[in-house]
Design an enzyme around this catalytic site. Structure first.
Site, PDB file in Angstrom:
ATOM      1  N   GLY A  86      16.204  11.493 -34.778  1.00 57.58           N
ATOM      2  CA  GLY A  86      17.419  10.199 -34.401  1.00 57.58           C
ATOM      3  C   GLY A  86      16.982   9.185 -35.142  1.00 57.58           C
ATOM      4  O   GLY A  86      16.077   8.760 -35.403  1.00 57.58           O
TER       5      GLY A  86
ATOM      6  N   HIS B 259      22.511   5.721 -26.065  1.00 56.32           N
ATOM      7  CA  HIS B 259      22.244   5.257 -27.364  1.00 56.32           C
ATOM      8  C   HIS B 259      22.520   3.985 -27.782  1.00 56.32           C
ATOM      9  O   HIS B 259      22.172   3.495 -28.748  1.00 56.32           O
ATOM     10  CB  HIS B 259      23.288   6.234 -28.343  1.00 56.32           C
ATOM     11  CG  HIS B 259      23.108   7.765 -28.017  1.00 56.32           C
ATOM     12  ND1 HIS B 259      23.456   8.339 -26.995  1.00 56.32           N
ATOM     13  CD2 HIS B 259      22.097   8.519 -28.884  1.00 56.32           C
ATOM     14  CE1 HIS B 259      23.063   9.546 -27.234  1.00 56.32           C
ATOM     15  NE2 HIS B 259      22.110   9.603 -28.307  1.00 56.32           N
TER      16      HIS B 259
ATOM     17  N   GLY C  70      13.680   7.513 -23.935  1.00 61.55           N
ATOM     18  CA  GLY C  70      12.350   7.550 -23.982  1.00 61.55           C
ATOM     19  C   GLY C  70      11.751   8.815 -24.071  1.00 61.55           C
ATOM     20  O   GLY C  70      10.656   9.195 -24.251  1.00 61.55           O
TER      21      GLY C  70
ATOM     22  N   ASP D 126      11.213   5.686 -28.832  1.00 62.87           N
ATOM     23  CA  ASP D 126      10.344   5.875 -27.597  1.00 62.87           C
ATOM     24  C   ASP D 126       8.856   5.539 -27.626  1.00 62.87           C
ATOM     25  O   ASP D 126       8.315   5.828 -26.826  1.00 62.87           O
ATOM     26  CB  ASP D 126      10.267   7.744 -27.665  1.00 62.87           C
ATOM     27  CG  ASP D 126      11.943   8.132 -27.504  1.00 62.87           C
ATOM     28  OD1 ASP D 126      12.722   7.534 -27.180  1.00 62.87           O
ATOM     29  OD2 ASP D 126      11.862   9.486 -27.888  1.00 62.87           O
TER      30      ASP D 126
ATOM     31  N   GLY E  33      10.056  10.618 -36.066  1.00 60.31           N
ATOM     32  CA  GLY E  33       9.290  10.840 -35.054  1.00 60.31           C
ATOM     33  C   GLY E  33       8.595  11.982 -35.016  1.00 60.31           C
ATOM     34  O   GLY E  33       8.256  12.662 -35.764  1.00 60.31           O
TER      35      GLY E  33
ATOM     36  N   ARG F   4      24.478   1.897  -7.298  1.00 60.52           N
ATOM     37  CA  ARG F   4      25.316   2.221  -8.590  1.00 60.52           C
ATOM     38  C   ARG F   4      24.297   2.628  -9.759  1.00 60.52           C
ATOM     39  O   ARG F   4      23.154   2.108  -9.602  1.00 60.52           O
ATOM     40  CB  ARG F   4      26.013   1.037  -9.144  1.00 60.52           C
ATOM     41  CG  ARG F   4      27.298   0.354  -8.087  1.00 60.52           C
ATOM     42  CD  ARG F   4      28.430   1.691  -8.338  1.00 60.52           C
ATOM     43  NE  ARG F   4      29.441   0.961  -7.437  1.00 60.52           N
ATOM     44  CZ  ARG F   4      29.554   1.124  -6.308  1.00 60.52           C
ATOM     45  NH1 ARG F   4      28.729   2.101  -5.376  1.00 60.52           N
ATOM     46  NH2 ARG F   4      30.749   0.810  -5.382  1.00 60.52           N
TER      47      ARG F   4
ATOM     48  N   GLY G  91       9.238  15.194 -33.922  1.00 57.81           N
ATOM     49  CA  GLY G  91       9.730  16.513 -34.733  1.00 57.81           C
ATOM     50  C   GLY G  91       9.506  16.448 -36.354  1.00 57.81           C
ATOM     51  O   GLY G  91       9.131  17.291 -36.863  1.00 57.81           O
TER      52      GLY G  91
ATOM     53  N   GLN H  17      20.849   1.770 -26.849  1.00 56.19           N
ATOM     54  CA  GLN H  17      19.307   1.324 -27.282  1.00 56.19           C
ATOM     55  C   GLN H  17      18.823   1.660 -28.539  1.00 56.19           C
ATOM     56  O   GLN H  17      17.879   1.021 -28.986  1.00 56.19           O
ATOM     57  CB  GLN H  17      18.396   2.009 -26.325  1.00 56.19           C
ATOM     58  CG  GLN H  17      18.435   1.561 -24.816  1.00 56.19           C
ATOM     59  CD  GLN H  17      18.174   2.659 -24.045  1.00 56.19           C
ATOM     60  OE1 GLN H  17      16.911   2.668 -23.338  1.00 56.19           O
ATOM     61  NE2 GLN H  17      18.794   3.766 -23.668  1.00 56.19           N
TER      62      GLN H  17
HETATM   63  O1  F6P Z   1      13.948  10.296 -29.297  1.00 57.42           O
HETATM   64  C1  F6P Z   1      14.881   9.439 -29.411  1.00 57.42           C
HETATM   65  C2  F6P Z   1      16.038   9.628 -28.281  1.00 57.42           C
HETATM   66  O2  F6P Z   1      16.807   8.498 -28.328  1.00 57.42           O
HETATM   67  C3  F6P Z   1      15.413   9.949 -26.851  1.00 57.42           C
HETATM   68  O3  F6P Z   1      14.928   8.760 -26.405  1.00 57.42           O
HETATM   69  C4  F6P Z   1      16.405  10.788 -26.290  1.00 57.42           C
HETATM   70  O4  F6P Z   1      16.053  11.374 -25.473  1.00 57.42           O
HETATM   71  C5  F6P Z   1      16.982  11.576 -27.479  1.00 57.42           C
HETATM   72  O5  F6P Z   1      16.741  10.700 -28.892  1.00 57.42           O
HETATM   73  C6  F6P Z   1      18.550  11.823 -27.495  1.00 57.42           C
HETATM   74  O6  F6P Z   1      18.765  12.533 -28.786  1.00 57.42           O
HETATM   75  P1  F6P Z   1      20.313  12.513 -29.265  1.00 57.42           P
HETATM   76  O7  F6P Z   1      20.381  11.554 -30.319  1.00 57.42           O
HETATM   77  O8  F6P Z   1      20.238  13.833 -29.736  1.00 57.42           O
HETATM   78  O9  F6P Z   1      21.184  12.402 -28.004  1.00 57.42           O
END
Ligand code: F6P
Length: 376
Positions: free
Chosen positions: A15, A283, A181, A138, A113, A277, A115, A285
Site C-alpha cells: 500500500g 484511506h 493500522g 502502520d 512494508g 456515531r 509484505g 490516512q
Molecule cells: O498497511 C497499510 C494499510 O493502510 C493498513 O492500515 C490497512 O489495513 C490496509 O493497508 C488497507 O489495504 P488496502 O489499501 O488494500 O485497502
C-alpha cells in the site's frame, strides 16, 4: 580499464503512504549525484519486476516530488512473484532473477512494508542484492522504531478526532473513530492520545463492551455528556473475532480489516442512552502531502539505502532504533509484526490520565520510574 556504471533498480511495493516520493527522490538523486549510478524504476511494485515494466529514473524525474503523496512509480499489493496471481499463483521468481540479470542490475531498493520486506528477503535468498526501505502508516515493521508515513497518518487521524470532538460535545454523543493500522495499534494510540480520546482500543488488548459502556455512563454521570472512542481497525472484543472487510487471496495480506467501529457502535447502543456515531477514517490516512518529519525520515532512509546499494551491502533494511540510524537483516524483518508493547510509555501515560484501554486494570507497565532528585 573503464569501470562499469552502477545500475540500481527501485520499486515501491504494498500500500502507498505519504513520503514514498520523498524516498524515491532521495534514493535516485543520491545514487546519481554521489555514486554516478543509473537508476531504473519498476512500475506498480513487484508487478513491474515480473512484467519488466521499467523505466529510467533521471534526476529531473524526481525533482519537485518531495511533497507529493502517493508514489510516482505506482504500487501493488497483489504482485508477489512467489505466488503471482496474474499467472494463476505461479512462482515466477526465476523469471525475476533473469530480468535482474538481463537488465544488469547491481542491486534493487525495495520500498515497502511487511509484505514487501518478506518478498525482498526471499529474492535476496535467490541471490538478488536487495536493500529494504521501511514505509507504512502502520509503523509495524520489526527492526525500526519508525516507518515513514506513520507521522502523517497520526496527524490526519488526530486532526479528524479534534473535529469529531466539537460535534460530539454539541450533541452529547458517543463518537467512535476507527483508524487503520492493521494488527498494530500505533495509529489509534498516538492519535487518540494526541486528541484527548476517552477510550483507546487497540489490537494488542481485547476490549469488553461493558468497560467501554462504563466509561460512557460515568462521563454522563459527572456531566461530561460525550465520549470519544478511538478504535484501531485490528481491535476486537474479548473472545471475539477480527472484523474483516474483505478476503482477497491475491493480496500479500489476504485479510483486509475494517468495520470494528460500526460493530462496536451496535454493541454499545444496548448499554448507553446517548446516541452513538462512527467515523471510519480509512484511506484518508494514507493520502496527501507528508509531514516534514516523514519527508526527512524518508530522505534519510533513502540516502542510506542508496549508499548501501551502491557499495554492495544487501539483504538488509535500513531503520532507526533509539534515535540512531541502523540496518537490520531482512531475515529478521520478514514475517514479523511490531505491535504496541505493554511497556510502551504512551500506554502508561494514557492510563495515568484516566483514559480507558477497554479493559479494567490492563497489564500495562506504569510510569513508575522515580523522578530523579533535584541536584542541590
Ligand atoms: O498497511 C497499510 C494499510 O493502510 C493498513 O492500515 C490497512 O489495513 C490496509 O493497508 C488497507 O489495504 P488496502 O489499501 O488494500 O485497502
Amino acid at each position: 580499464m573503464p569501470t562499469q556504471t552502477l545500475r540500481i533498480g527501485v520499486l515501491t511495493g504494498g500500500g502507498d503512504c505519504p513520503g514514498i516520493n520523498a524516498a524515491l527522490r532521495a534514493v535516485t538523486k543520491s545514487l546519481i549525484l554521489k555514486h554516478d549510478a543509473e537508476v531504473l524504476g519498476f512500475l506498480d511494485g513487484f508487478e513491474g519486476l515480473v512484467e519488466r515494466n521499467v523505466e529510467p529514473l533521471h534526476y529531473r524525474d524526481v525533482s519537485g516530488i518531495l511533497t507529493q503523496g502517493g508514489t510516482i512509480l505506482g504500487a501493488s499489493n497483489r504482485a508477489d512473484p512467489f505466488n503471482y496471481h496474474p499467472r494463476g499463483g505461479a512462482n515466477v521468481s526465476a523469471q525475476v532473477l533473469k530480468t535482474v540479470q538481463n537488465l544488469g542490475l547491481d542491486a534493487l531498493v525495495a520500498i515497502g512494508g511487511d509484505g514487501t520486506m518478506s518478498i525482498a528477503h526471499r529474492l535476496s535468498e535467490l541471490g538478488i542484492e536487495v536493500v529494504g526501505l521501511p514505509k507504512t502508516i502502520d509503523n509495524d515493521l520489526v527492526g525500526t522504531d519508525r516507518t515513514f508515513g506513520f507521522d502523517t497518518a497520526v496527524h490526519i487521524a488526530s486532526a479528524a478526532i479534534d473535529r469529531i470532538h466539537t460535534t460530539a460535545q454539541s450533541h452529547h454523543r458517543v463518537m467512535i473513530v476507527e483508524t487503520m493500522g492493521c494488527h498494530a495499534g500505533w495509529i489509534a494510540l498516538h492519535a487518540g492520545l494526541a486528541s484527548g480520546a476517552d477510550v483507546i482500543l487497540l489490537p494488542e488488548l481485547d476490549y469488553t463492551v461493558e468497560e467501554v459502556a462504563r466509561v460512557c455512563r460515568e462521563r454522563e454521570r459527572v456531566g461530561q455528556r460525550f465520549t470519544i472512542v478511538a478504535v484501531a481497525e485490528g481491535a476486537k472484543q474479548k473472545d471475539g473475532e477480527h472484523v474483516v472487510q474483505e478476503r482477497d487471496d491475491r493480496r500479500t495480506d489476504s485479510l483486509r480489516l475494517g468495520g470494528i467501529g460500526n460493530v462496536l457502535a451496535d454493541e454499545l447502543r444496548e448499554f448507553v442512552d446517548s446516541s452513538v456515531r462512527t467515523t471510519v477514517l480509512g484511506h484518508m490516512q494514507r493520502g496527501g502531502t507528508p509531514t516534514a518529519y516523514d519527508r526527512n525520515l524518508a530522505t534519510a532512509f533513502g540516502t542510506r539505502a542508496a549508499a548501501l546499494a551502491a557499495t554492495g551491502r544487501a539483504g538488509i533494511m535500513v531503520g532507526v532504533q533509539e534515535g540512531s540510524f541502523t540496518t537490520v537483516p531482512l531475515a529478521d524483518v520478514a514475517g514479523h509484526t511490531r505491535t504496541v508493547p505493554m511497556d510502551a510509555p504512551l500506554l502508561a501515560s494514557a492510563l495515568d490520565l484516566g483514559i480507558s484501554l477497554g479493559v479494567p486494570n490492563p497489564d500495562v507497565k506504569t510510569n513508575a520510574e522515580p523522578v530523579p532528585p533535584v541536584p542541590s
